[in-house]
Write a protein that holds these residues in place. Structure first.
Motif, mmCIF file in Angstrom:
data_model
loop_
_atom_site.group_PDB
_atom_site.id
_atom_site.type_symbol
_atom_site.label_atom_id
_atom_site.label_comp_id
_atom_site.label_asym_id
_atom_site.label_seq_id
_atom_site.Cartn_x
_atom_site.Cartn_y
_atom_site.Cartn_z
ATOM 1 N N SER A 107 0.047 13.492 -13.710
ATOM 2 C CA SER A 107 0.165 12.194 -14.343
ATOM 3 C C SER A 107 1.316 11.415 -13.778
ATOM 4 O O SER A 107 1.027 9.948 -13.915
ATOM 5 N N SER A 108 2.277 12.291 -13.624
ATOM 6 C CA SER A 108 3.525 11.418 -12.990
ATOM 7 C C SER A 108 3.386 11.025 -11.600
ATOM 8 O O SER A 108 4.345 10.081 -11.178
ATOM 9 N N LEU A 109 2.813 11.747 -10.881
ATOM 10 C CA LEU A 109 2.731 11.290 -9.640
ATOM 11 C C LEU A 109 1.549 10.264 -9.341
ATOM 12 O O LEU A 109 1.982 9.045 -8.436
ATOM 13 N N ASN A 110 0.423 10.161 -9.909
ATOM 14 C CA ASN A 110 -0.590 9.153 -9.616
ATOM 15 C C ASN A 110 -0.276 7.799 -10.396
ATOM 16 O O ASN A 110 -0.194 7.842 -11.537
ATOM 17 N N PRO A 111 -0.324 6.892 -9.552
ATOM 18 C CA PRO A 111 -0.186 5.668 -10.250
ATOM 19 C C PRO A 111 -1.435 4.972 -10.923
ATOM 20 O O PRO A 111 -2.479 5.857 -10.672
ATOM 21 N N PRO A 112 -1.586 4.325 -12.063
ATOM 22 C CA PRO A 112 -2.821 4.076 -12.673
ATOM 23 C C PRO A 112 -3.826 3.567 -11.502
ATOM 24 O O PRO A 112 -3.511 2.979 -10.469
ATOM 25 N N GLY A 113 -4.659 3.620 -12.070
ATOM 26 C CA GLY A 113 -5.952 3.374 -11.022
ATOM 27 C C GLY A 113 -6.731 1.859 -11.188
ATOM 28 O O GLY A 113 -7.753 1.665 -10.731
ATOM 29 N N ASP A 114 -6.112 0.837 -11.808
ATOM 30 C CA ASP A 114 -6.579 -0.385 -12.029
ATOM 31 C C ASP A 114 -5.815 -1.519 -11.501
ATOM 32 O O ASP A 114 -5.584 -2.539 -12.139
ATOM 33 N N GLY A 115 -5.421 -1.080 -10.221
ATOM 34 C CA GLY A 115 -4.915 -2.248 -9.742
ATOM 35 C C GLY A 115 -3.466 -2.823 -9.976
ATOM 36 O O GLY A 115 -3.006 -3.916 -10.172
ATOM 37 N N PRO A 116 -2.550 -1.670 -10.268
ATOM 38 C CA PRO A 116 -1.241 -2.074 -10.755
ATOM 39 C C PRO A 116 -0.213 -2.555 -9.652
ATOM 40 O O PRO A 116 -0.553 -2.516 -8.233
ATOM 41 N N ALA A 117 0.886 -3.077 -10.022
ATOM 42 C CA ALA A 117 1.877 -3.700 -8.964
ATOM 43 C C ALA A 117 2.493 -2.562 -8.436
ATOM 44 O O ALA A 117 3.269 -1.644 -8.954
ATOM 45 N N MET A 118 2.331 -2.376 -7.040
ATOM 46 C CA MET A 118 2.708 -1.530 -6.208
ATOM 47 C C MET A 118 3.697 -1.997 -5.226
ATOM 48 O O MET A 118 2.971 -2.613 -3.983
ATOM 49 N N PRO A 119 4.958 -1.837 -4.948
ATOM 50 C CA PRO A 119 5.467 -2.269 -3.947
ATOM 51 C C PRO A 119 5.461 -1.792 -2.463
ATOM 52 O O PRO A 119 4.758 -0.706 -2.528
ATOM 53 N N ARG A 120 5.629 -2.236 -1.422
ATOM 54 C CA ARG A 120 5.615 -1.689 -0.118
ATOM 55 C C ARG A 120 6.825 -0.858 0.124
ATOM 56 O O ARG A 120 7.853 -1.356 0.254
ATOM 57 N N MET A 121 6.512 0.407 0.323
ATOM 58 C CA MET A 121 7.706 1.343 0.237
ATOM 59 C C MET A 121 7.925 2.099 1.777
ATOM 60 O O MET A 121 7.183 2.222 2.567
ATOM 61 N N GLN A 122 9.068 2.341 1.635
ATOM 62 C CA GLN A 122 9.618 3.171 3.018
ATOM 63 C C GLN A 122 10.742 4.099 2.662
ATOM 64 O O GLN A 122 11.322 3.998 1.759
ATOM 65 N N TYR A 123 10.610 5.271 2.989
ATOM 66 C CA TYR A 123 11.489 6.526 2.833
ATOM 67 C C TYR A 123 11.912 6.983 4.143
ATOM 68 O O TYR A 123 11.350 7.453 5.141
ATOM 69 N N SER A 124 13.461 7.162 3.925
ATOM 70 C CA SER A 124 14.130 8.046 4.822
ATOM 71 C C SER A 124 15.015 8.909 3.867
ATOM 72 O O SER A 124 15.487 8.423 2.900
ATOM 73 N N PRO A 125 15.642 10.081 4.406
ATOM 74 C CA PRO A 125 16.607 10.805 3.660
ATOM 75 C C PRO A 125 17.609 10.116 2.915
ATOM 76 O O PRO A 125 18.397 9.425 3.764
ATOM 77 N N GLY A 126 17.667 10.252 1.672
ATOM 78 C CA GLY A 126 18.606 9.543 0.882
ATOM 79 C C GLY A 126 18.599 8.005 0.642
ATOM 80 O O GLY A 126 19.248 7.493 -0.251
ATOM 81 N N LEU A 127 17.369 7.460 0.935
ATOM 82 C CA LEU A 127 17.217 6.113 0.824
ATOM 83 C C LEU A 127 15.492 5.880 0.839
ATOM 84 O O LEU A 127 14.814 6.231 1.455
ATOM 85 N N VAL A 128 15.031 5.064 -0.380
ATOM 86 C CA VAL A 128 13.795 4.387 -0.475
ATOM 87 C C VAL A 128 14.266 2.927 -0.440
ATOM 88 O O VAL A 128 14.807 2.638 -1.346
ATOM 89 N N THR A 129 13.284 2.202 0.267
ATOM 90 C CA THR A 129 13.123 0.890 0.170
ATOM 91 C C THR A 129 11.993 0.416 -0.357
ATOM 92 O O THR A 129 10.847 0.792 0.097
ATOM 93 N N GLY A 130 11.839 -0.614 -1.231
ATOM 94 C CA GLY A 130 10.814 -1.285 -1.852
ATOM 95 C C GLY A 130 10.637 -2.549 -1.657
ATOM 96 O O GLY A 130 11.592 -3.557 -1.950
ATOM 97 N N ILE A 131 9.621 -3.237 -1.162
ATOM 98 C CA ILE A 131 9.409 -4.741 -0.975
ATOM 99 C C ILE A 131 7.952 -5.187 -1.927
ATOM 100 O O ILE A 131 7.060 -4.655 -1.605
ATOM 101 N N LEU A 132 8.263 -6.407 -2.511
ATOM 102 C CA LEU A 132 7.082 -6.875 -3.291
ATOM 103 C C LEU A 132 7.117 -8.233 -3.595
ATOM 104 O O LEU A 132 8.277 -8.713 -4.028
ATOM 105 N N ASN A 133 6.050 -8.927 -3.380
ATOM 106 C CA ASN A 133 5.801 -10.241 -3.649
ATOM 107 C C ASN A 133 5.204 -10.190 -5.128
ATOM 108 O O ASN A 133 4.258 -9.499 -5.324
ATOM 109 N N ILE A 134 5.859 -10.903 -6.189
ATOM 110 C CA ILE A 134 5.443 -10.792 -7.251
ATOM 111 C C ILE A 134 5.031 -12.087 -7.624
ATOM 112 O O ILE A 134 5.544 -13.294 -7.885
ATOM 113 N N ILE A 135 3.340 -12.547 -7.847
ATOM 114 C CA ILE A 135 2.941 -13.679 -7.869
ATOM 115 C C ILE A 135 2.327 -13.867 -9.314
ATOM 116 O O ILE A 135 1.755 -13.072 -10.031
ATOM 117 N N VAL A 136 2.812 -14.775 -10.009
ATOM 118 C CA VAL A 136 2.938 -15.179 -11.279
ATOM 119 C C VAL A 136 2.083 -16.409 -11.514
ATOM 120 O O VAL A 136 1.950 -17.415 -10.708
#
Length: 306
Positions: free
Chosen positions: A274-303
């Motif tokens: 349950s800690s690995l799987n995000p909710p299944g009802d369309g949650p906010a999920m950034p665009r993610m990239q990973y390399s050793p030592g660094l995770v980068t996330g990018i998200l447009n938040i539309i309100v």
């Protein structure tokens, strides 16, 4: 809103990668619909407790460190390893946020119990900052967020306070007692006055392009909940929130980080599903990239700005 042609988006992304702005390995995940999608993107309807503020709204700084600065940047030295932004306003290139042509409202979510309102605590640590690590171990996480007005053709929202907070690599939140990361939290909803730590939480002001950047650490897991980052936003100086939500991450990415990074590897075999799987009802999920030592996330938040 200006739309880039697909070829231009790819080229700009590649240029940023070559400049060291982004680390690239894992699949792209976006919270914007593809062109032609009819999904409105509405999420769970909670808006949290409301509250009277996110931080000290009197400051005019969106920069890291001392809140007396007037710079709208979010760090030093470009969008690369030196920080989440540059030394002047609008330092983060808006083209990194380019996605599908159709904007969808970002899913809302509950506030949950670990919110601390800086403006309500006299002489507390100032939460206006871009680097949230406070010396805590963990894989570096950089989040680049752009706040957009869904009622005004996706126009950027400048001068808005964006506040994020999350647990550290051990699954603990700053400022609260009685935490057992392996079990659901049953402690007080309010902060513990004797706990003055404020790691993994902070506020930034959006620049004229609606952008903020944060440097933190990849969250651990707490109470068998999906790995997540809390977020609230409001116009600087106002009390009504633009959005209350939580950011979630792809399960395979979370598994990869937990297994590879030393701060999480010791307990990576015990991560609840349950800690690995995000909710299944369309949650906010950034665009993610990973390399050793660094995770980068990018998200447009539309309100839905009233």
């Amino acid at each position: 809103m200006t739309r880039d042609r697909p070829g231009e988006v790819v080229d700009r992304w590649q240029i940023l990668v070559k400049l060291g702005a982004l680390a690239v390995t894992s699949p792209v995940i976006v919270s914007w619909g593809d062109e032609g999608s009819n999904d409105a993107g509405f999420g769970r309807g909670g808006t949290g407790r409301g509250g009277t503020g996110l931080g000290r709204a009197s400051t005019s700084s969106a920069g890291a460190g001392d809140a007396s600065t007037s710079s709208a940047g979010t760090g030093g030295g470009g969008v690369g390893a030196g920080g989440a932004g540059g030394g002047s306003a609008d330092a983060i290139d808006p083209s990194i946020f380019a996605n599908g042509a159709r904007c969808h409202l970002t899913a809302t979510d509950i506030e949950a119990p670990f919110f601390i309102d800086d403006s309500e605590i006299p002489n507390d640590i100032n939460l206006f900052r871009s680097d949230l690590r406070d010396g805590h171990r963990g894989c570096e996480l950089r989040l680049y967020l752009r706040l957009l007005d869904g009622r005004n053709d996706g126009e950027p929202i400048p001068d808005a306070e964006v506040y994020i907070w999350h647990c550290d690599a051990d699954g603990r939140y700053s400022g609260f007692n009685n935490q057992a990361p392996s079990a659901p939290y049953t402690g007080a909803f309010e902060r513990a006055p004797e706990h003055l730590d404020r790691f993994c939480r902070g506020v930034q002001l959006t620049d004229r392009n609606g952008i903020v950047g944060f440097t933190s650490i990849w969250p651990g897991w707490d109470g068998a909940r999906p790995i997540h980052v809390h977020l609230v936003a409001r116009i600087n100086g106002q009390t009504t929130r633009l959005i209350t939500t939580q950011l979630y991450f792809d399960a395979e990415l979370s598994r990869q980080v937990a297994r590879a990074e030393p701060a999480y590897a010791g307990s990576s075999t015990n991560i609840p599903a349950s800690s690995l799987n995000p909710p299944g009802d369309g949650p906010a999920m950034p665009r993610m990239q990973y390399s050793p030592g660094l995770v980068t996330g990018i998200l447009n938040i539309i309100v839905d700005r009233a």
